[in-house]
Design a protein around this motif. Structure first.
Motif, PDB file in Angstrom:
ATOM      1  N   UNK A  14     -80.654 -59.347   9.402  1.00 15.73           N
ATOM      2  CA  UNK A  14     -80.926 -59.913  10.733  1.00 15.73           C
ATOM      3  C   UNK A  14     -80.581 -61.394  10.778  1.00 15.73           C
ATOM      4  N   UNK A  15     -79.945 -61.818  11.861  1.00 12.46           N
ATOM      5  CA  UNK A  15     -79.590 -63.229  12.010  1.00 12.46           C
ATOM      6  C   UNK A  15     -80.821 -64.036  12.388  1.00 12.46           C
ATOM      7  N   UNK A  16     -80.844 -65.309  12.036  1.00 14.19           N
ATOM      8  CA  UNK A  16     -81.989 -66.144  12.409  1.00 14.19           C
ATOM      9  C   UNK A  16     -82.065 -66.308  13.927  1.00 14.19           C
ATOM     10  N   UNK A  17     -83.276 -66.471  14.412  1.00 16.07           N
ATOM     11  CA  UNK A  17     -83.458 -66.825  15.808  1.00 16.07           C
ATOM     12  C   UNK A  17     -83.094 -68.295  16.011  1.00 16.07           C
ATOM     13  N   UNK A  80     -83.605 -69.047  25.590  1.00 17.65           N
ATOM     14  CA  UNK A  80     -83.916 -70.374  25.087  1.00 17.65           C
ATOM     15  C   UNK A  80     -82.969 -71.356  25.750  1.00 17.65           C
ATOM     16  N   UNK A  81     -83.546 -72.307  26.488  1.00 19.37           N
ATOM     17  CA  UNK A  81     -82.741 -73.175  27.332  1.00 19.37           C
ATOM     18  C   UNK A  81     -82.633 -74.591  26.791  1.00 19.37           C
ATOM     19  N   UNK A  82     -81.473 -75.188  27.080  1.00 21.00           N
ATOM     20  CA  UNK A  82     -81.210 -76.588  26.763  1.00 21.00           C
ATOM     21  C   UNK A  82     -80.844 -77.334  28.039  1.00 21.00           C
ATOM     22  N   UNK A  96     -78.380 -74.731  30.260  1.00 20.12           N
ATOM     23  CA  UNK A  96     -77.748 -73.493  29.815  1.00 20.12           C
ATOM     24  C   UNK A  96     -78.579 -72.901  28.696  1.00 20.12           C
ATOM     25  N   UNK A  97     -78.292 -71.662  28.321  1.00 22.04           N
ATOM     26  CA  UNK A  97     -79.189 -70.992  27.374  1.00 22.04           C
ATOM     27  C   UNK A  97     -78.455 -70.031  26.453  1.00 22.04           C
ATOM     28  N   UNK A  98     -79.138 -69.675  25.386  1.00 21.22           N
ATOM     29  CA  UNK A  98     -78.855 -68.478  24.611  1.00 21.22           C
ATOM     30  C   UNK A  98     -79.909 -67.461  24.993  1.00 21.22           C
ATOM     31  N   UNK A  99     -79.497 -66.235  25.252  1.00 22.67           N
ATOM     32  CA  UNK A  99     -80.421 -65.209  25.705  1.00 22.67           C
ATOM     33  C   UNK A  99     -80.004 -63.830  25.212  1.00 22.67           C
ATOM     34  N   UNK A 100     -80.842 -62.846  25.532  1.00 25.62           N
ATOM     35  CA  UNK A 100     -80.640 -61.487  25.028  1.00 25.62           C
ATOM     36  C   UNK A 100     -80.309 -61.565  23.541  1.00 25.62           C
ATOM     37  N   UNK A 101     -81.179 -62.260  22.805  1.00 25.27           N
ATOM     38  CA  UNK A 101     -80.943 -62.557  21.392  1.00 25.27           C
ATOM     39  C   UNK A 101     -81.314 -61.325  20.565  1.00 25.27           C
ATOM     40  N   UNK A 102     -80.338 -60.766  19.856  1.00 27.48           N
ATOM     41  CA  UNK A 102     -80.535 -59.533  19.094  1.00 27.48           C
ATOM     42  C   UNK A 102     -80.220 -59.779  17.618  1.00 27.48           C
ATOM     43  N   UNK A 137     -72.435 -68.733  16.569  1.00 26.12           N
ATOM     44  CA  UNK A 137     -71.464 -68.051  15.710  1.00 26.12           C
ATOM     45  C   UNK A 137     -71.474 -68.584  14.283  1.00 26.12           C
ATOM     46  N   UNK A 138     -71.609 -69.890  14.117  1.00 24.10           N
ATOM     47  CA  UNK A 138     -71.438 -70.479  12.794  1.00 24.10           C
ATOM     48  C   UNK A 138     -72.757 -70.859  12.138  1.00 24.10           C
ATOM     49  N   UNK A 139     -73.619 -71.545  12.839  1.00 23.06           N
ATOM     50  CA  UNK A 139     -74.895 -71.941  12.235  1.00 23.06           C
ATOM     51  C   UNK A 139     -75.819 -70.740  12.039  1.00 23.06           C
ATOM     52  N   UNK A 140     -75.816 -69.818  13.004  1.00 26.01           N
ATOM     53  CA  UNK A 140     -76.728 -68.677  12.942  1.00 26.01           C
ATOM     54  C   UNK A 140     -76.041 -67.382  12.515  1.00 26.01           C
TER      55      UNK A 140
END
Length: 226
Positions: A14-17, A80-82, A96-102, A137-140
Motif C-alpha cells: 500500500x502506498x503512503x497517504x 486533502x486540499x492545498x 486544489x487537492x488529492x482525492x479518492x486516495x486508494x 507519483x514520485x514521493x508517494x
C-alpha cells in the motif's frame, strides 16, 4: 489458477497517504488549506462567479459561507486540499487537492481545482498542478494518476491533455451536480507514462522558457516525444 489472461503482477505494498505539508516550487507555494486562508480566497473570488460553474459548490454569497466551506475542506483527509499561493504576489488565489486516495491500488486523483481568474492559464497554475502530481507519483509512489471532470467542461479537458493525461472514456449520467445531470470525462497517467509527462513539464517550466512578461516561448506540447 486460470489459463486466461489476468494482468501483470505488481508491487502490492500500500502506498503512503499524503500528509499535510507545504510543497514549494519556483513560482508557487502550496500550503495545507486552513481557515486563515479565507480572507485571501474570498477576495480572489470576487467577480469570478463563472469559475465555479463545474464545481459542486460555489459561488458563495458571503464571506461567512465561503469560510464554512473552507473550514470543512481543511478538516478533510480525502480530499486533502492545498491553498495555492503564487510567489509573485504572496496572496492565496485558489486551491486544489488529492482525492479518492486508494493506497492499496496505488491510485489517486488530482481535483477540486479552483483557481481565480488571475491564476488561470498561467505558469504558476501549471506548476502547482505539477507539484501535486509529482508528490503523488514520485514521493508517494502512486501508479495511477486520475483527472476527471464534467464532460462539458472544455477548459478542464484541455488542461488534462496538456498535462499529459490520456482520455479513457465517459461515464454517462454519472452524477447530479447542482441539480443537473453530469456525464464525467475520465483521464489518467499511469506509471509507464509519468516520466515523459514529468520531463515535458519540467522542460516547459524551466525559467529559460519564459520571457520578461511571463509569456511562454515554447508550448508544452512541443516538449513531448512524437
Amino acid at each position: 489458477m486460470t489459463d486466461g489472461p489476468i494482468g501483470p503482477a505488481v508491487d502490492t505494498t500500500p502506498r503512503p497517504l499524503p500528509v499535510r505539508q507545504t510543497v514549494r516550487g519556483r513560482t508557487v507555494v502550496l500550503e495545507p488549506l486552513h481557515p486563515r486562508h479565507t480572507d485571501d480566497l474570498w477576495a480572489a473570488a470576487q467577480g469570478a462567479d463563472d469559475s465555479w460553474a463545474y464545481l459542486s459548490y460555489g459561488p458563495f454569497p458571503t464571506r461567512e459561507a465561503m469560510a464554512l466551506q473552507v473550514s470543512a475542506m481543511a478538516a478533510d483527509h480525502d480530499p486533502m486540499l492545498w491553498a495555492v499561493r503564487p510567489v509573485a504576489t504572496g496572496v492565496v488565489a485558489g486551491w486544489m487537492s488529492l482525492l479518492d486516495i486508494q493506497p492499496r491500488h496505488a491510485a489517486v486523483e488530482l481535483g477540486h481545482i479552483w483557481l481565480s481568474p488571475s491564476l488561470q492559464k498561467t505558469e504558476t497554475a501549471t506548476e502547482a498542478m505539477f507539484l501535486l502530481l509529482r508528490l503523488a507519483a514520485e514521493d508517494l509512489g502512486y501508479r495511477r494518476l486520475v483527472w476527471k471532470c464534467n464532460a462539458l467542461n472544455a477548459p478542464s479537458r484541455r488542461a488534462a491533455a496538456r498535462l499529459g493525461f490520456t482520455f479513457e472514456g465517459t461515464l454517462r449520467s454519472h452524477m447530479v451536480v447542482k441539480g443537473r445531470l453530469r456525464d464525467t470525462a475520465m483521464f489518467s497517467i499511469v506509471a509507464a507514462e509519468w516520466p515523459a509527462a514529468r520531463d515535458a513539464l519540467v522542460a516547459w517550466l524551466d525559467p529559460s522558457n519564459f520571457d520578461g512578461t511571463g509569456s511562454q516561448k515554447t508550448s508544452l506540447a512541443a516538449f513531448r516525444p512524437g
